[in-house]
Design a protein around this motif. Structure first.
Motif, mmCIF file in Angstrom:
data_model
loop_
_atom_site.group_PDB
_atom_site.id
_atom_site.type_symbol
_atom_site.label_atom_id
_atom_site.label_comp_id
_atom_site.label_asym_id
_atom_site.label_seq_id
_atom_site.Cartn_x
_atom_site.Cartn_y
_atom_site.Cartn_z
ATOM 1 N N VAL A 151 -18.094 5.089 28.997
ATOM 2 C CA VAL A 151 -17.144 5.342 30.080
ATOM 3 C C VAL A 151 -17.867 5.914 31.296
ATOM 4 O O VAL A 151 -17.583 5.536 32.441
ATOM 5 C CB VAL A 151 -16.035 6.300 29.610
ATOM 6 C CG1 VAL A 151 -15.192 6.774 30.786
ATOM 7 C CG2 VAL A 151 -15.145 5.621 28.581
ATOM 8 N N GLU A 152 -18.809 6.800 31.049
ATOM 9 C CA GLU A 152 -19.568 7.381 32.156
ATOM 10 C C GLU A 152 -20.375 6.307 32.886
ATOM 11 O O GLU A 152 -20.425 6.281 34.117
ATOM 12 C CB GLU A 152 -20.497 8.470 31.622
ATOM 13 C CG GLU A 152 -21.251 9.214 32.714
ATOM 14 C CD GLU A 152 -22.103 10.330 32.159
ATOM 15 O OE1 GLU A 152 -22.843 10.947 32.951
ATOM 16 O OE2 GLU A 152 -22.032 10.589 30.931
ATOM 17 N N VAL A 153 -20.978 5.399 32.111
ATOM 18 C CA VAL A 153 -21.756 4.324 32.730
ATOM 19 C C VAL A 153 -20.846 3.398 33.526
ATOM 20 O O VAL A 153 -21.141 3.021 34.673
ATOM 21 C CB VAL A 153 -22.525 3.529 31.652
ATOM 22 C CG1 VAL A 153 -23.159 2.281 32.262
ATOM 23 C CG2 VAL A 153 -23.590 4.395 31.017
ATOM 24 N N ARG A 154 -19.707 3.020 32.931
ATOM 25 C CA ARG A 154 -18.774 2.126 33.620
ATOM 26 C C ARG A 154 -18.206 2.791 34.881
ATOM 27 O O ARG A 154 -17.972 2.121 35.893
ATOM 28 C CB ARG A 154 -17.634 1.726 32.683
ATOM 29 C CG ARG A 154 -18.065 0.873 31.500
ATOM 30 C CD ARG A 154 -18.587 -0.481 31.956
ATOM 31 N NE ARG A 154 -18.921 -1.339 30.846
ATOM 32 C CZ ARG A 154 -20.113 -1.389 30.261
ATOM 33 N NH1 ARG A 154 -21.099 -0.618 30.731
ATOM 34 N NH2 ARG A 154 -20.341 -2.184 29.247
ATOM 35 N N THR A 155 -17.974 4.094 34.805
ATOM 36 C CA THR A 155 -17.465 4.806 35.969
ATOM 37 C C THR A 155 -18.468 4.772 37.110
ATOM 38 O O THR A 155 -18.102 4.547 38.273
ATOM 39 C CB THR A 155 -17.140 6.262 35.604
ATOM 40 O OG1 THR A 155 -16.163 6.280 34.544
ATOM 41 C CG2 THR A 155 -16.580 7.007 36.797
ATOM 42 N N ARG A 156 -19.737 4.980 36.783
ATOM 43 C CA ARG A 156 -20.769 4.903 37.812
ATOM 44 C C ARG A 156 -20.857 3.497 38.392
ATOM 45 O O ARG A 156 -20.990 3.320 39.610
ATOM 46 C CB ARG A 156 -22.122 5.329 37.241
ATOM 47 C CG ARG A 156 -22.247 6.811 36.957
ATOM 48 C CD ARG A 156 -23.704 7.203 36.830
ATOM 49 N NE ARG A 156 -24.367 6.449 35.780
ATOM 50 C CZ ARG A 156 -24.499 6.875 34.525
ATOM 51 N NH1 ARG A 156 -23.985 8.041 34.161
ATOM 52 N NH2 ARG A 156 -25.133 6.138 33.610
ATOM 53 N N GLU A 157 -20.785 2.487 37.509
ATOM 54 C CA GLU A 157 -20.852 1.109 37.992
ATOM 55 C C GLU A 157 -19.654 0.776 38.883
ATOM 56 O O GLU A 157 -19.800 0.092 39.900
ATOM 57 C CB GLU A 157 -20.899 0.150 36.798
ATOM 58 C CG GLU A 157 -22.189 0.242 35.987
ATOM 59 C CD GLU A 157 -22.151 -0.648 34.765
ATOM 60 O OE1 GLU A 157 -21.058 -1.168 34.445
ATOM 61 O OE2 GLU A 157 -23.214 -0.835 34.128
ATOM 62 N N LEU A 158 -18.452 1.252 38.483
ATOM 63 C CA LEU A 158 -17.263 0.994 39.280
ATOM 64 C C LEU A 158 -17.363 1.684 40.633
ATOM 65 O O LEU A 158 -16.983 1.103 41.668
ATOM 66 C CB LEU A 158 -16.017 1.479 38.536
ATOM 67 C CG LEU A 158 -14.677 1.300 39.250
ATOM 68 C CD1 LEU A 158 -14.421 -0.166 39.547
ATOM 69 C CD2 LEU A 158 -13.552 1.887 38.413
ATOM 70 N N LYS A 159 -17.865 2.897 40.641
ATOM 71 C CA LYS A 159 -18.025 3.621 41.896
ATOM 72 C C LYS A 159 -18.988 2.888 42.823
ATOM 73 O O LYS A 159 -18.740 2.749 44.029
ATOM 74 C CB LYS A 159 -18.529 5.037 41.618
ATOM 75 C CG LYS A 159 -18.633 5.906 42.855
ATOM 76 C CD LYS A 159 -19.061 7.313 42.488
ATOM 77 C CE LYS A 159 -19.154 8.191 43.735
ATOM 78 N NZ LYS A 159 -19.588 9.581 43.392
ATOM 79 N N GLN A 160 -20.093 2.399 42.246
ATOM 80 C CA GLN A 160 -21.055 1.662 43.046
ATOM 81 C C GLN A 160 -20.453 0.362 43.578
ATOM 82 O O GLN A 160 -20.666 -0.015 44.737
ATOM 83 C CB GLN A 160 -22.305 1.358 42.224
ATOM 84 C CG GLN A 160 -23.385 0.614 43.000
ATOM 85 C CD GLN A 160 -24.618 0.357 42.141
ATOM 86 O OE1 GLN A 160 -24.682 0.776 40.981
ATOM 87 N NE2 GLN A 160 -25.591 -0.337 42.701
ATOM 88 N N ALA A 161 -19.670 -0.326 42.710
ATOM 89 C CA ALA A 161 -19.031 -1.568 43.139
ATOM 90 C C ALA A 161 -18.029 -1.314 44.261
ATOM 91 O O ALA A 161 -17.935 -2.102 45.215
ATOM 92 C CB ALA A 161 -18.341 -2.239 41.949
ATOM 93 N N ASN A 162 -17.291 -0.213 44.170
ATOM 94 C CA ASN A 162 -16.342 0.123 45.226
ATOM 95 C C ASN A 162 -17.053 0.407 46.542
ATOM 96 O O ASN A 162 -16.578 0.017 47.622
ATOM 97 C CB ASN A 162 -15.498 1.333 44.818
ATOM 98 C CG ASN A 162 -14.460 0.986 43.771
ATOM 99 O OD1 ASN A 162 -14.056 -0.164 43.645
ATOM 100 N ND2 ASN A 162 -14.038 1.964 42.995
ATOM 101 N N GLN A 163 -18.181 1.091 46.453
ATOM 102 C CA GLN A 163 -18.945 1.365 47.663
ATOM 103 C C GLN A 163 -19.472 0.082 48.289
ATOM 104 O O GLN A 163 -19.437 -0.088 49.510
ATOM 105 C CB GLN A 163 -20.105 2.317 47.337
ATOM 106 C CG GLN A 163 -19.655 3.715 46.951
ATOM 107 C CD GLN A 163 -20.803 4.587 46.484
ATOM 108 O OE1 GLN A 163 -21.905 4.103 46.212
ATOM 109 N NE2 GLN A 163 -20.561 5.886 46.383
#
Length: 229
Positions: free
Chosen positions: A67-79
């Motif tokens: 979940v932590e990895v996916r959250t970071r990936e989602l945050k990066q994708a949003n940026q």
């Protein structure tokens, strides 16, 4: 045993060197007055339960890491999406302002020389430019959904859907499409995003019925099992 029931977990080694975990429950059994107090010991093999709990804890740790990895990936994708939206909006805004500006000048200075059809075409150009501006704004807003609040208001979906259909008819006046829009449909939401949603939804219905001689498009609401519209 005089203290009451007592429980403890111990590791015992069976014959052949096999180690097992057991839960011991000690309970006193008092006798008559003057007699010694005896005790009852219940032994329960809890090895499998402890192993299952250990596996669950390990899975939870793995899940939390994922979940932590996916959250970071989602945050990066949003940026990245936000950066892309800003870039696209910047590239489109300049020519869009030129279209709107020159069409306004054309209407003001040369409107008298245009016939009714010409005025209608010019109004379509200006309306399309305004719609494009709304789409750009919706694109920017969608890219900022994670960081900004939606502008919630009461939206008349019936009126909005009717406007979308009118624009589709203007773009293809030769098509004969029967459209049924239910009256009185209102929701609470962001008007710009809902307008974008309906434009895509009804636009797809309009596009994918193009090969039919007689097409019918319906837009209505209904209650689901939870009672929600």
């Amino acid at each position: 045993f005089r203290g009451g029931v007592y429980r403890a977990t111990r590791r015992l080694r069976r014959e052949g060197g096999i180690s097992r975990h057991v839960q011991l429950t000690y309970a006193p059994i008092p006798g008559n007055l003057g007699q010694d107090i005896t005790g009852l010991v219940q032994v329960e093999d809890v090895t499998e339960r402890l192993l299952a709990e250990a596996r669950i804890r390990a899975l939870n740790r793995t899940l939390e890491a994922r979940v932590e990895v996916r959250t970071r990936e989602l945050k990066q994708a949003n940026q990245e999406l936000e950066a892309f939206a800003y870039s696209v909006s910047h590239d489109l805004s300049a020519p869009l302002r030129a279209i709107e500006g020159f069409s306004r000048i054309l209407a003001e200075r040369y409107g008298a020389r245009l016939d009714e059809a010409g005025i209608g075409y010019l109004n379509r150009v200006r309306k399309a430019a305004a719609r494009m501006g709304e789409l750009i704004e919706a694109l920017l807003k969608m890219s900022r959904l994670a960081r900004s609040e939606l502008k919630l208001e009461r939206v008349d979906l019936t009126r909005m859907a009717t406007e979308v259909i009118e624009e589709l008819r203007m773009a293809e006046p030769q098509r004969q499409v029967e459209v049924v829009i239910a009256p009185g449909m209102t929701v609470t939401g962001d008007a710009t995003l809902l307008r974008n949603l309906l434009a895509n939804l009804l636009g797809n219905a309009w596009k994918f019925t193009r090969q039919r001689e007689r097409a019918r498009i319906e837009f209505h609401s209904r209650l689901n099992r939870e009672g929600l519209v």
